[in-house]
Enzyme design. Structure first.
Site, PDB file in Angstrom:
ATOM      1  N   HIS A  18       0.847  -1.201   0.000  1.00 36.65           N
ATOM      2  CA  HIS A  18       0.000   0.000   0.000  1.00 36.65           C
ATOM      3  C   HIS A  18       0.881   1.249   0.000  1.00 36.65           C
ATOM      4  CE1 HIS A  18      -4.041   1.805   1.446  1.00 36.65           C
ATOM      5  NE2 HIS A  18      -3.253   2.818   1.113  1.00 36.65           N
ATOM      6  N   HIS A  20       1.058   5.034  -2.315  1.00 35.52           N
ATOM      7  CA  HIS A  20       0.468   5.854  -3.382  1.00 35.52           C
ATOM      8  C   HIS A  20       1.568   6.544  -4.170  1.00 35.52           C
ATOM      9  CE1 HIS A  20      -3.851   5.844  -2.008  1.00 35.52           C
ATOM     10  NE2 HIS A  20      -3.255   5.437  -0.905  1.00 35.52           N
ATOM     11  N   ASP A  22       1.332   9.150  -6.063  1.00 35.80           N
ATOM     12  CA  ASP A  22       1.238  10.603  -5.901  1.00 35.80           C
ATOM     13  C   ASP A  22       1.430  11.032  -4.447  1.00 35.80           C
ATOM     14  OD1 ASP A  22      -1.229   9.247  -5.557  1.00 35.80           O
ATOM     15  OD2 ASP A  22      -2.392  11.062  -5.858  1.00 35.80           O
ATOM     16  N   GLU A 209     -10.666   3.149   7.753  1.00 33.95           N
ATOM     17  CA  GLU A 209      -9.606   4.113   8.094  1.00 33.95           C
ATOM     18  C   GLU A 209     -10.275   5.288   8.808  1.00 33.95           C
ATOM     19  OE1 GLU A 209      -7.964   6.107   4.713  1.00 33.95           O
ATOM     20  OE2 GLU A 209      -6.215   6.872   5.781  1.00 33.95           O
ATOM     21  N   ASP A 296       1.763   3.947   2.919  1.00 32.97           N
ATOM     22  CA  ASP A 296       0.683   4.815   2.437  1.00 32.97           C
ATOM     23  C   ASP A 296       1.271   5.955   1.601  1.00 32.97           C
ATOM     24  OD1 ASP A 296      -1.963   5.253   2.039  1.00 32.97           O
ATOM     25  OD2 ASP A 296      -2.364   6.250   3.942  1.00 32.97           O
TER      26      ASP A 296
HETATM   27  O1  LIG Z   1      -4.912   6.983   3.235  1.00 34.48           O
HETATM   28  C1  LIG Z   1      -5.618   7.342   2.284  1.00 34.48           C
HETATM   29  N1  LIG Z   1      -6.967   7.194   2.364  1.00 34.48           N
HETATM   30  C2  LIG Z   1      -7.788   7.523   1.351  1.00 34.48           C
HETATM   31  N2  LIG Z   1      -7.352   8.048   0.204  1.00 34.48           N
HETATM   32  C3  LIG Z   1      -6.032   8.254   0.075  1.00 34.48           C
HETATM   33  C4  LIG Z   1      -5.116   7.921   1.084  1.00 34.48           C
HETATM   34  N3  LIG Z   1      -3.887   8.260   0.664  1.00 34.48           N
HETATM   35  C5  LIG Z   1      -4.023   8.764  -0.573  1.00 34.48           C
HETATM   36  N4  LIG Z   1      -5.324   8.780  -0.935  1.00 34.48           N
HETATM   37  C6  LIG Z   1      -5.913   9.278  -2.178  1.00 34.48           C
HETATM   38  O2  LIG Z   1      -5.601   8.361  -3.220  1.00 34.48           O
HETATM   39  C7  LIG Z   1      -5.353   9.089  -4.401  1.00 34.48           C
HETATM   40  C8  LIG Z   1      -4.668   8.227  -5.436  1.00 34.48           C
HETATM   41  O3  LIG Z   1      -3.410   7.813  -5.045  1.00 34.48           O
HETATM   42  C9  LIG Z   1      -4.591  10.289  -3.894  1.00 34.48           C
HETATM   43  O4  LIG Z   1      -4.598  11.364  -4.827  1.00 34.48           O
HETATM   44  C10 LIG Z   1      -5.340  10.628  -2.619  1.00 34.48           C
HETATM   45  O5  LIG Z   1      -6.426  11.483  -2.895  1.00 34.48           O
HETATM   46 ZN   LIG Z   2      -3.943   4.764   1.088  1.00 38.63          ZN
END
Ligand SMILES: O=c1[nH]cnc2c1ncn2[C@@H]1O[C@H](CO)[C@@H](O)[C@H]1O
Ligand SMILES: [Zn+2]
Length: 358
Positions: A18, A20, A22, A209, A296
């Site tokens: 997990h 991201h 971005d 979450e 994350d």
């Molecule tokens: O921990 C999280 N919980 C929910 N959404 C998230 C989290 N981290 C990032 N994103 C969302 O996922 C998109 C795509 O990668 C990001 O642009 C952000 O808006």
């Molecule tokens: Zn996430």
């Protein structure tokens, strides 16, 4: 931290489910790419910008945490920008000793300059291929699989699910939904999940979450999620005590070995957990849930896989046996084929920890 040094943790093989794309840019790269397109940033010194992201993400709310992504998504709107960010992601993970990573991003957020969804996915894939090859030249093995995310407040999940399946033999190994959880239950995207099941494809869902058990229950029992993104609030269905008692949902999650993609630092920032020491990962590991450790968003948390593990070593007095257990849990739960997972466990992870275990 007693007994285990940070450098040794970096050398140990790690698996990450997990992360991201971005949420993991290098601050210096953001500054360079932003300058080229005239995007204003809150700071123009890399160290200062890095601190800004962590401070701004330290908000106690998922919604405010997510606002910081405006600055990373802004510089990921061209083939060159996407490709560079993906290449650097592969290099940074490899340098941190990550041998297997599933990296996710939402293609629908990268169309502002006219790219198509397929062009976005191709650009990221090209970056991962380059970064993986460069890491190999430097003597570092890493395998990366991509997860395509649909934003849960939007209405493009079916389209993104089809995009993921179209790219399944070119790097994409799964699907996800992300974004603000409260008010956007996973069942809004049921069509997409049912389609993916008919295609024999894999998916995880951000659930449990910022919102609790109903979200986890829907993700598993209505949508059929293979894994839970976070899933940390499953502890709300466990009565603590000398012999903790599991409710029906928690028992189901444990019995079915449903992987939990736990992200300790991120949870502390968004208020999903009070501190690392009080993070439910300690209890979930004691109860032998299929728990995994994840980053994350490395930029927003100022973290890495090694740092997350070091924080757990410090808080819970974990040793190599526990770090290997988390790593093998993650590798078993990966979305790549079984034989490939097994090969990484037997040829990379176990020999790596054999050198470290007492
Ligand atoms: O921990 C999280 N919980 C929910 N959404 C998230 C989290 N981290 C990032 N994103 C969302 O996922 C998109 C795509 O990668 C990001 O642009 C952000 O808006
Ligand atoms: Zn996430």
């Amino acid at each position: 931290m007693v007994g285990i040094g940070y450098e040794e943790i970096v050398q140990a093989p790690k698996a990450l489910l997990h992360d991201h794309l971005d949420g993991g840019l290098r601050p210096a790269t953001i500054i360079e790419l932003a300058e080229a397109i005239g995007h204003p940033l809150p700071a123009t010194d890399p160290a200062e910008l890095g601190r800004w992201f962590v401070d701004a993400a330290n908000s106690g709310s998922l919604e405010r945490y997510l606002e910081t992504f405006a600055h990373t998504v802004a510089v990921m709107q061209t083939v060159d920008g996407l490709r560079r960010v993906a290449r650097e992601c592969a290099l940074d993970l490899a340098a941190d000793g990550v041998v297997y990573a599933e990296v996710r991003f939402a293609p629908e957020q990268h169309l502002e300059q006219g790219l198509t969804l397929d062009e976005v996915v191709d650009a990221v894939q090209a970056g991962f291929v380059e970064g993986t090859a460069q890491a190999a030249e430097a003597g570092r093995f890493i395998r990366i699989g991509t997860l395509l995310t649909a934003m849960r407040h939007a209405a493009r999940s079916q389209e993104i699910a089809e995009l993921a399946v179209r790219h399944r033999d070119r790097g994409v190994v799964g699907f996800d939904i992300a974004g603000a959880e409260a008010g956007f239950p996973p069942t809004r995207h049921l069509d997409a999940f049912e389609y993916l099941q008919r295609e024999n494809f894999h998916f995880t869902i951000h659930a449990g979450e910022a919102f609790g058990l109903p979200s986890i229950w829907q993700a598993i029992q209505w949508c059929g999620a293979d894994r839970l993104g976070h899933g940390v609030r499953i502890v709300d269905d466990i009565t603590p005590g000398e012999r903790p008692v599991l409710g029906r949902l928690a028992a189901y999650v444990r019995d079915k070995r449903i992987p939990l993609e736990l992200c300790p630092s991120s949870n502390v920032q968004t208020g999903a957990a009070p501190s690392i020491a009080e993070h439910p990962i300690g209890l979930l590991r004691d109860l032998r849930f299929r728990a995994t450790v994840n980053t994350d968003n490395r930029l927003m948390s100022g973290t890495s896989m090694s740092r997350e593990m070091a924080l757990l070593v410090e808080a819970f007095d974990y040793g190599w046996a526990e770090l290997q257990w988390f790593t093998i849990n993650a590798m078993k739960s990966a979305f790549i084929p079984f034989d490939e997972r097994l090969a990484i466990i037997n040829d990379v992870i176990k020999p790596g920890y054999a050198k470290l275990l007492p």
